[in-house]
Structure formats: structure tokens, C-alpha cells
Write a protein that holds these residues in place. Sequence first.
Motif, PDB file in Angstrom:
ATOM      1  N   SER A  10      45.963  16.089 -59.729  1.00  0.00           N
ATOM      2  CA  SER A  10      47.213  15.848 -59.011  1.00  0.00           C
ATOM      3  C   SER A  10      47.917  17.182 -58.845  1.00  0.00           C
ATOM      4  CB  SER A  10      48.093  14.878 -59.796  1.00  0.00           C
ATOM      5  OG  SER A  10      49.334  14.730 -59.159  1.00  0.00           O
ATOM      6  N   ARG A  11      48.310  17.492 -57.631  1.00  0.00           N
ATOM      7  CA  ARG A  11      49.020  18.742 -57.352  1.00  0.00           C
ATOM      8  C   ARG A  11      50.510  18.451 -57.410  1.00  0.00           C
ATOM      9  NH1 ARG A  11      49.915  23.642 -57.342  1.00  0.00           N
ATOM     10  NH2 ARG A  11      50.553  24.775 -55.512  1.00  0.00           N
ATOM     11  N   ALA A  18      54.293  14.997 -64.694  1.00  0.00           N
ATOM     12  CA  ALA A  18      53.479  15.261 -65.892  1.00  0.00           C
ATOM     13  C   ALA A  18      53.667  14.154 -66.927  1.00  0.00           C
ATOM     14  CB  ALA A  18      53.840  16.621 -66.491  1.00  0.00           C
ATOM     15  N   MET A  21      51.843  11.113 -65.768  1.00  0.00           N
ATOM     16  CA  MET A  21      50.396  11.301 -65.855  1.00  0.00           C
ATOM     17  C   MET A  21      49.915  11.176 -67.303  1.00  0.00           C
ATOM     18  SD  MET A  21      49.807  14.355 -63.082  1.00  0.00           S
ATOM     19  CE  MET A  21      48.069  14.525 -63.430  1.00  0.00           C
ATOM     20  N   MET A  34      46.445  18.366 -63.934  1.00  0.00           N
ATOM     21  CA  MET A  34      47.601  18.634 -63.086  1.00  0.00           C
ATOM     22  C   MET A  34      47.485  20.067 -62.588  1.00  0.00           C
ATOM     23  SD  MET A  34      51.537  17.916 -63.989  1.00  0.00           S
ATOM     24  CE  MET A  34      52.865  18.381 -62.918  1.00  0.00           C
ATOM     25  N   TYR A  46      45.489  24.936 -63.963  1.00  0.00           N
ATOM     26  CA  TYR A  46      45.219  23.514 -64.151  1.00  0.00           C
ATOM     27  C   TYR A  46      45.562  23.153 -65.600  1.00  0.00           C
ATOM     28  CZ  TYR A  46      42.799  23.605 -59.721  1.00  0.00           C
ATOM     29  OH  TYR A  46      42.505  23.736 -58.394  1.00  0.00           O
ATOM     30  N   ILE A  49      45.636  17.178 -68.644  1.00  0.00           N
ATOM     31  CA  ILE A  49      46.501  16.078 -69.065  1.00  0.00           C
ATOM     32  C   ILE A  49      45.776  15.176 -70.065  1.00  0.00           C
ATOM     33  CG2 ILE A  49      47.748  14.031 -68.243  1.00  0.00           C
ATOM     34  CD1 ILE A  49      49.095  16.680 -67.452  1.00  0.00           C
TER      35      ILE A  49
END
Length: 142
Positions: A10-11, A18, A21, A34, A46, A49
Motif C-alpha cells: 500500500s502506498r 499504518a 494496516m 507500506m 518499504y 507491516i
Amino acid sequence: MNFENKNIVSRASDTDIAVNMIYHCKKFAANVWMDVGTSARNDRRYINISAISMALGESLCNALPGFHAFTGSDYTPAFVQKGKIRPFAILEKDKPAQNAFAKMSREKLDNASVEALKFFTTRICGATATSKASLHQQRYSL
């Protein structure tokens, strides 16, 4: 968790994303990442997560959305000059508060949960773990 070549990326750059996630990553049979930062500033990276979720454990992951909303997110003001580091350190050791924060998104809080959150609030405002001061007394002393 190692799901070989299965990844979800996920960008985003927002803490709210966050938190969500981390909370939901246990539902996916994949490594959750992330993607944060920008290529222009050469700070793109990156964040794993899934690894964060595993390190925190189920109880803290379940409490995280309620904790984030309670201590301040994009939509609620934070406790003035309290930040999140000290409150999170207190939360890590406070199982009743973890349970209360986890309940916040699922059900109506019972009296025990409300009392746990009051006690947690006195702690982040400076009371010791053995203090008998009420939330109102603690707020007055500030």
C-alpha cells in the motif's frame, strides 16, 4: 510470517493508514508492506507491516485503532504535549487498557473498561501506577 511470493503493498504516508494496516494484516495470507517516502527526496522505503504486527502481538494490534483515536489521530486532537511514545509504552504494560481499546471498535464499553481507560488517562497525564488519584484530581494537579 513468510508467504513466499505473496505481497500486498500500500502506498501511503499517513499514520492512520499504518494503524489500520497493522490491525487488519492478520486477515491476509500475504506479507503486508507500506510504501512510504518519495523518490524525489531519496527517502522512499518499504515498511514490513506484517513484521510489526507479529512483534506487537494480537492484543496490542487489536488495541491499536482505539489507542490511536484516543491519543490523537487526524480526526481527534491529541493530549497536549503527551505525544504517543510514552502513552504507547504505558499501553504495552497495561492489559486492561489494551482490552478496553480493543472493545472500543466492537461493542459498548462496560464499567470495567471505562475505569481502565480512566486509569490509563491518569497514567499518561503523569500519575504513577500506584497512584490512587482520580482522573479529575490528576487533571486538576496539571
